[in-house]
Write an enzyme that holds these catalytic residues in place. Sequence first.
Site, short mmCIF file in Angstrom:
data_model
loop_
_atom_site.label_atom_id
_atom_site.label_comp_id
_atom_site.label_asym_id
_atom_site.label_seq_id
_atom_site.Cartn_x
_atom_site.Cartn_y
_atom_site.Cartn_z
N ALA A 124 -26.81 39.51 -23.99
CA ALA A 124 -25.37 39.77 -23.92
C ALA A 124 -25.12 41.24 -23.60
O ALA A 124 -24.36 41.58 -22.69
CB ALA A 124 -24.69 39.38 -25.22
N CYS B 28 -25.26 28.25 -15.10
CA CYS B 28 -26.60 28.83 -15.14
C CYS B 28 -26.68 29.88 -16.23
O CYS B 28 -25.76 30.69 -16.40
CB CYS B 28 -26.93 29.46 -13.78
SG CYS B 28 -28.54 30.29 -13.70
N TYR C 270 -34.42 6.91 -7.81
CA TYR C 270 -33.17 6.36 -7.30
C TYR C 270 -33.46 5.11 -6.47
O TYR C 270 -34.60 4.67 -6.35
CB TYR C 270 -32.41 7.42 -6.51
CG TYR C 270 -31.94 8.57 -7.37
CD1 TYR C 270 -31.06 8.35 -8.44
CD2 TYR C 270 -32.37 9.88 -7.15
CE1 TYR C 270 -30.63 9.40 -9.24
CE2 TYR C 270 -31.95 10.93 -7.95
CZ TYR C 270 -31.07 10.68 -8.99
OH TYR C 270 -30.66 11.71 -9.79
N CYS D 274 -28.72 24.25 -16.35
CA CYS D 274 -27.97 23.85 -15.16
C CYS D 274 -27.77 22.35 -15.13
O CYS D 274 -26.66 21.85 -14.91
CB CYS D 274 -28.66 24.35 -13.89
SG CYS D 274 -30.39 23.89 -13.74
#
Length: 685
Positions: A435, A405, A208, A389
């Site tokens: 699942a 997430c 940055y 994420c």
Amino acid sequence: MLFSPCKIGGLEIKNRIVMAPMLMGFGTFNGNATEQMIDYYEERAKGGTGLIITEITRVNDLTGASSFGQLAASSNRNIPSITRLAERVHRHGAKLFVELHHPGRQNVNLMINTVPISVLMDKIMPGDLYSKLLYGGIVPLGKKLVEHDLFFKTVAPSKTQKSKFSESANKALTIKQIKKIVSQFGDAALRVKKSGCDGVELHASHGYLIQQFLSPATNHRNDIYGGSLENRMRFLNEIIDDVRLKCGRDFPLIVRLTVDEMYDRIGMPGVGYGLEEGVEMARRLEKKGIDAVDVSSGAYDTFNYWLEPATFECGWRKNLAEAVKKEVSIPVIAANLIRSPRQAEEQLQSGIQDFISLGRPHIADPHWAQKAFEGREDEIKRCICCLYCFESMMNGAYTGTHGSCSVNPYVGREKLKLVKNGNSRRVLIIGAGVAGLTAAQTLAERGFSVTVLEKESAPGGQINLADKPPHKAKLHWCVEDLVTNCIKKGVVIKCGVNASSDVIEEYAPEYIIVATGAEAAFPKAFEADNVCTVADILSGRITLSKMKICVIGSGITGLETSELLITQDNKISIIEMADTIAPGAWFQQLDDALPKLKAAGTAFYTSKKLVKINKDSVEVSDTHTGALSQIECDAVVLSLGVKPQHSLYDDLKSRFKNVYLVGDCDKPGRIFNATNAAFELAARI
């Protein structure tokens, strides 16, 4: 040591656990903290974390806004919401620092000068009309303009090449503009102090703006802000001086510092700066009077060397923090891909660092600290480094949604309370993939009596294949953690059981959830003795060695299976119908896999459609010209996706009441898709 107090400046932190800054997209156009954002941070404070550092928080609305949903300290209007955030975090004994940030050239052109307009339009348009207009029309149009550089330029120390991922045209800052941004950092820090927060962190990492000044790769100036290390550090030092002037010496100040840009890791030695110069920066910052250094690495150009995929070993970059720790006396904070309390304790005891920074682990389990403190380490939901994420946050930035997430379905809905009305009603779940196990845990938490039947010898489903390529074992953590938490909540898991109708009737369930997953697609037209699927390879049912192999399909599964085949001494050719390898795949996964495949001599064929399989070759057609060609091979491995296995559901739904379908057998997808759908189903039954 993990739970011993430690000071940053004059501020005592109750333990050594720090939540690292991570943008998730819970904010508003004006940069205020929403209730959803405050709930998110408060849950991590409630979970026992000693110090929380917020996401990247902008100091400048015109060139420094990285997202429509990020936190800001760029205006006095932001003070009240940051105050509420601080109060909620402080309730639980945690401290709160705000990370001050400007993206520089890594911004997206679309964000330049648009935030003030969005703030105004959001005020004057009723309801969410402007949001719909922005994400439905303005953003798609803006992205097209950006592709042709027909938009405002991002700012940088000097005009330089476009940054990876953002791919935005940039321009050099004038000295007057530099001075203004310096002052904006100081003003933002003062607002943070007025809000009741405990300190600030300056983001001089990950490529940055501040790091752009530090790095010779992006700073080509020939004035007082470029050239020598002293000049390249001037921008950062002036920011520190301005913060001290406006906030006082007793207001804690941390610098998050990349100490090695890692360009050598991507085949660009000599570009940027390495560890030796990074350590010298840390030495000089200590002399400047900062209160702690937060050691990191990399930039967007070297993305995987600060935000690692699953293949990286835990602690692989701890040498960076250790090198800095040997040279400074102020506290050293570092992430170092730490995933367990045991690893954290070892790195503290070894003197590598003073604070343990946990980024993604805090997304995966907000109560990481509390569980470690109470000796419940096995109940921690570990981050599997799948990168969803970050991917979902970045994609959501263009649609108005937030990051999610794969292993924690509560992200963004921390206030959700499950209705505990199960009253021991019997639920039978067919399939112990992620699942089925997520549904089982959720229903058990609601008070249902849950049994899971799995036809294979072990739980895991598709994860038992996905974790087989080299260095992908972390993926299986999500299965292990689900099994542990299911069992502790009373779920009965039975493996090696074929759930026939007769077996199901014996359990007399009031609810049935079918989570039977999917199987690899295998078109009949391609059936032959020398053909198999990626599932055959990953499961170990078929082993190929010392052969020429054509892998059909270059999705991530095809690439990772190719990596496994290479370790078995095979030569690989990957054939893809699209014009690019792995179209739609997240770029970090490609950056991780492709160099390894290329180093092993893998051949890549794009725009090629499989037509015919012969004994010693495959015939393909060019998708543009139709021209036919032959590619030699001894065997063919199909990676053509999966097809849902829902025949059991089709049979049961007419014979039993309350039968549900979830996971890949309903709609094939990623780990997140399976766990999220299962959680939502189990929460509403």
